[in-house]
Scaffold this motif. Structure first.
Motif, PDB file in Angstrom:
ATOM      1  N   GLU A 172     -47.844 181.029 136.740  1.00  0.00           N
ATOM      2  CA  GLU A 172     -48.093 180.937 138.175  1.00  0.00           C
ATOM      3  C   GLU A 172     -49.535 180.574 138.512  1.00  0.00           C
ATOM      4  O   GLU A 172     -49.835 180.261 139.670  1.00  0.00           O
ATOM      5  N   TYR A 173     -50.438 180.585 137.518  1.00  0.00           N
ATOM      6  CA  TYR A 173     -51.848 180.315 137.781  1.00  0.00           C
ATOM      7  C   TYR A 173     -52.387 179.047 137.146  1.00  0.00           C
ATOM      8  O   TYR A 173     -53.259 178.399 137.698  1.00  0.00           O
ATOM      9  N   ASP A 174     -51.907 178.712 135.948  1.00  0.00           N
ATOM     10  CA  ASP A 174     -52.548 177.635 135.201  1.00  0.00           C
ATOM     11  C   ASP A 174     -51.644 177.160 134.068  1.00  0.00           C
ATOM     12  O   ASP A 174     -50.584 177.726 133.828  1.00  0.00           O
ATOM     13  N   ILE A 175     -52.130 176.178 133.335  1.00  0.00           N
ATOM     14  CA  ILE A 175     -51.415 175.721 132.147  1.00  0.00           C
ATOM     15  C   ILE A 175     -51.572 176.766 131.047  1.00  0.00           C
ATOM     16  O   ILE A 175     -52.619 177.401 130.923  1.00  0.00           O
ATOM     17  N   VAL A 176     -50.528 176.960 130.255  1.00  0.00           N
ATOM     18  CA  VAL A 176     -50.543 177.907 129.145  1.00  0.00           C
ATOM     19  C   VAL A 176     -50.693 177.098 127.859  1.00  0.00           C
ATOM     20  O   VAL A 176     -49.845 176.258 127.554  1.00  0.00           O
ATOM     21  N   PRO A 177     -51.770 177.312 127.102  1.00  0.00           N
ATOM     22  CA  PRO A 177     -51.960 176.552 125.859  1.00  0.00           C
ATOM     23  C   PRO A 177     -50.792 176.779 124.889  1.00  0.00           C
ATOM     24  O   PRO A 177     -50.356 177.904 124.685  1.00  0.00           O
ATOM     25  N   LEU A 178     -50.288 175.702 124.305  1.00  0.00           N
ATOM     26  CA  LEU A 178     -49.168 175.792 123.373  1.00  0.00           C
ATOM     27  C   LEU A 178     -49.598 175.710 121.916  1.00  0.00           C
ATOM     28  O   LEU A 178     -48.766 175.822 121.020  1.00  0.00           O
ATOM     29  N   SER A 179     -50.876 175.492 121.686  1.00  0.00           N
ATOM     30  CA  SER A 179     -51.417 175.528 120.325  1.00  0.00           C
ATOM     31  C   SER A 179     -52.909 175.796 120.420  1.00  0.00           C
ATOM     32  O   SER A 179     -53.486 175.806 121.514  1.00  0.00           O
ATOM     33  N   ASP A 180     -53.539 175.984 119.272  1.00  0.00           N
ATOM     34  CA  ASP A 180     -54.986 176.212 119.246  1.00  0.00           C
ATOM     35  C   ASP A 180     -55.778 174.962 119.613  1.00  0.00           C
ATOM     36  O   ASP A 180     -56.901 175.048 120.068  1.00  0.00           O
ATOM     37  N   GLN A 181     -55.179 173.788 119.413  1.00  0.00           N
ATOM     38  CA  GLN A 181     -55.900 172.541 119.631  1.00  0.00           C
ATOM     39  C   GLN A 181     -55.645 171.883 120.993  1.00  0.00           C
ATOM     40  O   GLN A 181     -56.445 171.075 121.437  1.00  0.00           O
ATOM     41  N   THR A 182     -54.520 172.193 121.634  1.00  0.00           N
ATOM     42  CA  THR A 182     -54.170 171.454 122.842  1.00  0.00           C
ATOM     43  C   THR A 182     -53.302 172.274 123.780  1.00  0.00           C
ATOM     44  O   THR A 182     -52.688 173.250 123.370  1.00  0.00           O
ATOM     45  N   ASP A 183     -53.278 171.853 125.021  1.00  0.00           N
ATOM     46  CA  ASP A 183     -52.457 172.534 126.023  1.00  0.00           C
ATOM     47  C   ASP A 183     -51.003 172.085 125.996  1.00  0.00           C
ATOM     48  O   ASP A 183     -50.118 172.816 126.419  1.00  0.00           O
ATOM     49  N   CYS A 184     -50.761 170.866 125.535  1.00  0.00           N
ATOM     50  CA  CYS A 184     -49.391 170.365 125.493  1.00  0.00           C
ATOM     51  C   CYS A 184     -49.025 169.996 124.057  1.00  0.00           C
ATOM     52  O   CYS A 184     -49.888 169.845 123.209  1.00  0.00           O
ATOM     53  N   LEU A 185     -47.739 169.863 123.831  1.00  0.00           N
ATOM     54  CA  LEU A 185     -47.248 169.469 122.507  1.00  0.00           C
ATOM     55  C   LEU A 185     -46.554 168.122 122.620  1.00  0.00           C
ATOM     56  O   LEU A 185     -45.796 167.882 123.565  1.00  0.00           O
ATOM     57  N   GLY A 186     -46.778 167.272 121.649  1.00  0.00           N
ATOM     58  CA  GLY A 186     -46.137 165.976 121.623  1.00  0.00           C
ATOM     59  C   GLY A 186     -45.125 165.866 120.512  1.00  0.00           C
ATOM     60  O   GLY A 186     -45.141 166.642 119.564  1.00  0.00           O
ATOM     61  N   TRP A 187     -44.234 164.899 120.679  1.00  0.00           N
ATOM     62  CA  TRP A 187     -43.232 164.553 119.673  1.00  0.00           C
ATOM     63  C   TRP A 187     -42.302 165.738 119.356  1.00  0.00           C
ATOM     64  O   TRP A 187     -41.941 165.974 118.218  1.00  0.00           O
ATOM     65  N   VAL A 188     -41.960 166.513 120.397  1.00  0.00           N
ATOM     66  CA  VAL A 188     -41.071 167.671 120.273  1.00  0.00           C
ATOM     67  C   VAL A 188     -39.638 167.187 120.452  1.00  0.00           C
ATOM     68  O   VAL A 188     -39.354 166.395 121.362  1.00  0.00           O
TER      69      VAL A 188
END
Length: 94
Positions: A63-79
């Motif tokens: 409800e406040y912000d983006i939640v980091p999905l890894s130590d290196q980035t906020d989003c994940l690719g190629w999922v």
């Protein structure tokens, strides 16, 4: 973005909305689960090619912000779609 807030949603139920930009086309959808929104996309300049290769870019927001999905980035690719189903299941468990 199309948003879903249902406990039984699976990747196969998600409908993507086409967004056209000057020189690119992207497809986006979001799944709302409690206080979280899982954003899923593919297309030009995104980290996912879509249904042909079963790869997508995902990001998670609370409800406040983006939640980091890894130590290196906020989003994940190629999922892939089964990984997205697993993420949806995990969000329902929180």
């Amino acid at each position: 973005m199309i948003s879903y807030n249902t406990p039984m949603i699976k990747f196969k139920d998600i409908e993507f909305k086409e967004n056209k930009y000057a020189h690119s086309v992207r497809y986006n959808a979001s799944v709302t689960i409690g206080p979280y929104v899982l954003s899923i996309g593919y297309g030009d300049m995104m980290y996912g090619s879509g249904p042909k290769s079963d790869t997508y870019e995902v990001a998670l927001f609370d409800e406040y912000d983006i939640v980091p999905l890894s130590d290196q980035t906020d989003c994940l690719g190629w999922v892939n779609s089964s990984e997205i189903d697993h993420m949806i299941d995990m969000l329902h468990e929180t």
